[in-house]
Design a protein around this motif. Structure first.
Motif, mmCIF file in Angstrom:
data_model
loop_
_atom_site.group_PDB
_atom_site.id
_atom_site.type_symbol
_atom_site.label_atom_id
_atom_site.label_comp_id
_atom_site.label_asym_id
_atom_site.label_seq_id
_atom_site.Cartn_x
_atom_site.Cartn_y
_atom_site.Cartn_z
ATOM 1 N N THR A 1 0.834 -1.360 0.121
ATOM 2 C CA THR A 1 0.018 0.030 -0.028
ATOM 3 C C THR A 1 0.730 1.284 0.180
ATOM 4 O OG1 THR A 1 -1.406 -1.469 1.559
ATOM 5 C CG2 THR A 1 -1.992 0.900 0.855
ATOM 6 N N SER A 2 1.866 1.194 0.880
ATOM 7 C CA SER A 2 2.754 2.441 0.874
ATOM 8 C C SER A 2 3.520 2.694 -0.370
ATOM 9 C CB SER A 2 3.862 2.201 2.295
ATOM 10 O OG SER A 2 4.460 1.095 1.913
ATOM 11 N N GLU A 3 3.960 1.859 -1.073
ATOM 12 C CA GLU A 3 4.476 1.894 -2.423
ATOM 13 C C GLU A 3 3.752 2.302 -3.395
ATOM 14 O OE1 GLU A 3 6.869 -1.791 -3.398
ATOM 15 O OE2 GLU A 3 6.926 -2.437 -1.238
ATOM 16 N N ILE A 4 2.746 1.832 -3.486
ATOM 17 C CA ILE A 4 1.540 2.596 -4.364
ATOM 18 C C ILE A 4 1.269 3.997 -4.170
ATOM 19 C CG2 ILE A 4 -0.674 2.122 -5.469
ATOM 20 C CD1 ILE A 4 -0.491 -0.869 -4.910
ATOM 21 N N ILE B 1 8.443 14.743 2.053
ATOM 22 C CA ILE B 1 6.850 14.043 1.709
ATOM 23 C C ILE B 1 6.427 13.525 2.635
ATOM 24 C CG2 ILE B 1 6.157 11.882 0.408
ATOM 25 C CD1 ILE B 1 8.314 12.153 -1.807
ATOM 26 N N SER B 2 7.356 12.893 3.728
ATOM 27 C CA SER B 2 6.446 12.579 5.164
ATOM 28 C C SER B 2 5.860 13.825 5.771
ATOM 29 C CB SER B 2 7.643 11.867 5.875
ATOM 30 O OG SER B 2 8.700 12.750 6.371
ATOM 31 N N SER B 3 6.461 14.804 5.958
ATOM 32 C CA SER B 3 5.978 16.035 6.530
ATOM 33 C C SER B 3 4.542 16.567 5.848
ATOM 34 C CB SER B 3 7.048 17.184 6.811
ATOM 35 O OG SER B 3 7.395 17.617 5.532
ATOM 36 N N GLU B 4 4.964 16.502 4.474
ATOM 37 C CA GLU B 4 3.698 17.232 3.649
ATOM 38 C C GLU B 4 2.559 16.271 3.446
ATOM 39 O OE1 GLU B 4 5.078 19.004 -0.198
ATOM 40 O OE2 GLU B 4 6.570 19.984 0.763
ATOM 41 N N HIS B 5 2.606 15.259 3.736
ATOM 42 C CA HIS B 5 1.594 14.015 3.329
ATOM 43 C C HIS B 5 1.276 13.259 4.705
ATOM 44 C CE1 HIS B 5 1.394 15.010 -0.812
ATOM 45 N NE2 HIS B 5 3.070 14.995 -0.656
ATOM 46 N N ALA B 6 1.730 13.709 5.989
ATOM 47 C CA ALA B 6 1.371 13.253 6.963
ATOM 48 C C ALA B 6 1.578 11.629 7.123
ATOM 49 C CB ALA B 6 -0.331 13.434 7.320
ATOM 50 N N GLY C 1 -2.278 7.946 4.665
ATOM 51 C CA GLY C 1 -1.753 7.487 5.947
ATOM 52 C C GLY C 1 -2.613 6.327 6.375
ATOM 53 N N GLN C 2 -4.132 6.509 6.241
ATOM 54 C CA GLN C 2 -5.166 5.884 6.737
ATOM 55 C C GLN C 2 -5.217 4.329 5.829
ATOM 56 O OE1 GLN C 2 -8.954 7.651 7.663
ATOM 57 N NE2 GLN C 2 -8.242 9.479 6.603
ATOM 58 N N LEU C 3 -4.955 4.641 4.873
ATOM 59 C CA LEU C 3 -5.082 3.417 3.922
ATOM 60 C C LEU C 3 -4.117 2.501 4.023
ATOM 61 C CD1 LEU C 3 -6.021 4.791 0.326
ATOM 62 C CD2 LEU C 3 -7.482 3.960 2.047
#
Length: 399
Positions: free
Chosen positions: A42-45, A81-86, A152-154
């Motif tokens: 999921t995280s890669e997609i 990316i981690s900060s801008e996309h939670a 993040g939820q997915l």
């Protein structure tokens, strides 16, 4: 044999957001989702979708952030990316490395340094309108999807196929826009349907988890039950597991939120953008203003924003006048700062210019538009998108 050729009716709408190639979706589904030993996660997609926010027309990624305050040295830091996309840094870093291993992205080294590229993105771009037998097609991912920060939820809830379903829904809506280009005047009429069995099969999960998934994406794709079935309790008391009537949803209608669409006159907009970008470049050159490539590109992005806004001023015949005023206003200010030796004191020329364009737009509305014209623009915009334009609301708040 004669062939009847007709001029293709232009689309009235499109999905506002980055483009995603069908061949990349096919690769994920056919080669990396179904394998049993090392399936794509999921995280890669999700990360691969996110990276499309930062690529240019040839698939090159020279920055992993849209924040103009980030220094050039830190633009390719994964932490952006981690900060801008939670998302957590560890999740992004692991997914990024796997995308490199799977050859979805690659590192490119040049004399000027290193950048990333989405593999085959440039190739597919060139194939869109080529005369070769191999063709490529694309669809758009709604910008609002990233703004909602649902990935993040997915990831947390392990919806491995959740992002794939989102991509397929985007592709379907994009196709419907094209098919109905002659008739659709209201984006809310662009819809589709999916059965519960289809969603359960494609998500590889239960009906309860399907409903939870639909609640996560609800602000982007709205699913409304249209077919239900009542399941009566078992007449055999000994085998009865429930003593109430169960309502089972068998089919949904779905729509894409109207804020995800934009009305287009693409050919005319490109021509207008080129004209005003050339005009701004001439002003910068003639004034000998020393700007870097990134700063020039940032200003061009702001001009593009104004051109997009200008479409909505056509209803009151003020599109050209608005662009003339805002472009001249910003160019005058940059030239003034340069002559006074104050330009070097500004940390981000791009951010400053973007702010000045907003100020100039506010000034134009204040001095050159009457209340009736403002109402006409707002009403026309609301009729198409279902809400009032934020660029006019912001001006109202500043008055």
């Amino acid at each position: 044999m004669s062939v009847l050729t007709m001029e293709k009716t232009p689309q009235k709408f499109t999905i506002e957001g980055p483009k995603f190639f069908k061949k990349h979706l096919d690769k994920m589904v056919k080669y990396d989702l179904e394998v049993t030993d090392n399936p794509i996660t999921t995280s890669e997609i999700s990360l691969f979708m996110i990276l499309h926010l930062y690529t240019d027309e040839m698939g090159q990624i020279r920055s992993l952030t849209k924040d103009p305050a980030v220094s050039e040295r830190r633009q390719l830091c994964i932490s952006n990316i981690s900060s801008e996309h939670a998302l957590t840094y560890e999740t992004v870093k692991k997914a990024f490395d796997k995308l490199l291993d799977r050859n979805y992205i690659t590192e490119v080294y040049t004399e000027k340094g290193m950048h990333y590229e989405i593999v085959d993105y440039g190739k597919y771009t060139q194939l869109i309108d080529s005369n070769s037998e191999e063709k490529s097609s694309y669809f758009h991912i709604p910008l609002a999807l990233f703004q909602e920060k649902i990935f993040g939820q997915l990831i947390k809830q392990r919806y491995q196929r959740g992002p794939i379903i989102l991509l397929k829904l985007c592709e379907y809506i994009q196709r419907q826009i094209g098919i109905n280009r002659r008739t659709v005047e209201d984006v809310e009429l662009i819809k589709g349907d999916r059965t519960m069995s289809y969603l359960k099969e494609n998500l590889k999960t239960t009906a309860k988890r399907v409903r939870n998934y639909l609640s996560i994406i609800n602000n982007i794709f709205s699913f409304v039950p249209v077919e239900k079935k009542l399941k009566q309790p078992s007449p055999n008391r000994r085998n009865r597991r429930r003593d109430f009537v169960q309502v089972c949803i068998e089919k949904f209608d779905f729509t894409l939120n109207s804020v995800c669409f934009k009305k287009i006159n693409e050919k005319e907009q490109r021509r207008t953008f080129a004209k005003y970008r050339k005009e701004m470049s001439a002003r910068i050159k003639n004034a000998n203003i020393p700007l870097k490539t990134r700063q020039i590109n940032d200003i061009a992005n702001s001009i593009s924003r104004m051109v997009n806004y200008s479409v909505h001023f056509e209803v009151v015949n003020l599109s050209k006048k608005m662009l003339d005023y805002t472009i001249a206003s910003v160019a005058d200010k940059l030239e003034e700062l340069h002559l006074k030796g104050q330009l070097s004191s500004i940390n981000s020329i791009g951010a400053y210019a973007n702010s000045r364009f907003t100020t100039a737009l506010h000034e134009f509305r204040k001095y050159y538009m009457g209340p009736a014209e403002v109402i006409d623009v707002k009403a026309a915009y609301e009729k198409v998108y279902g809400h009032y334009p934020t660029f006019l609301e912001e001006q109202d708040n500043n008055r």
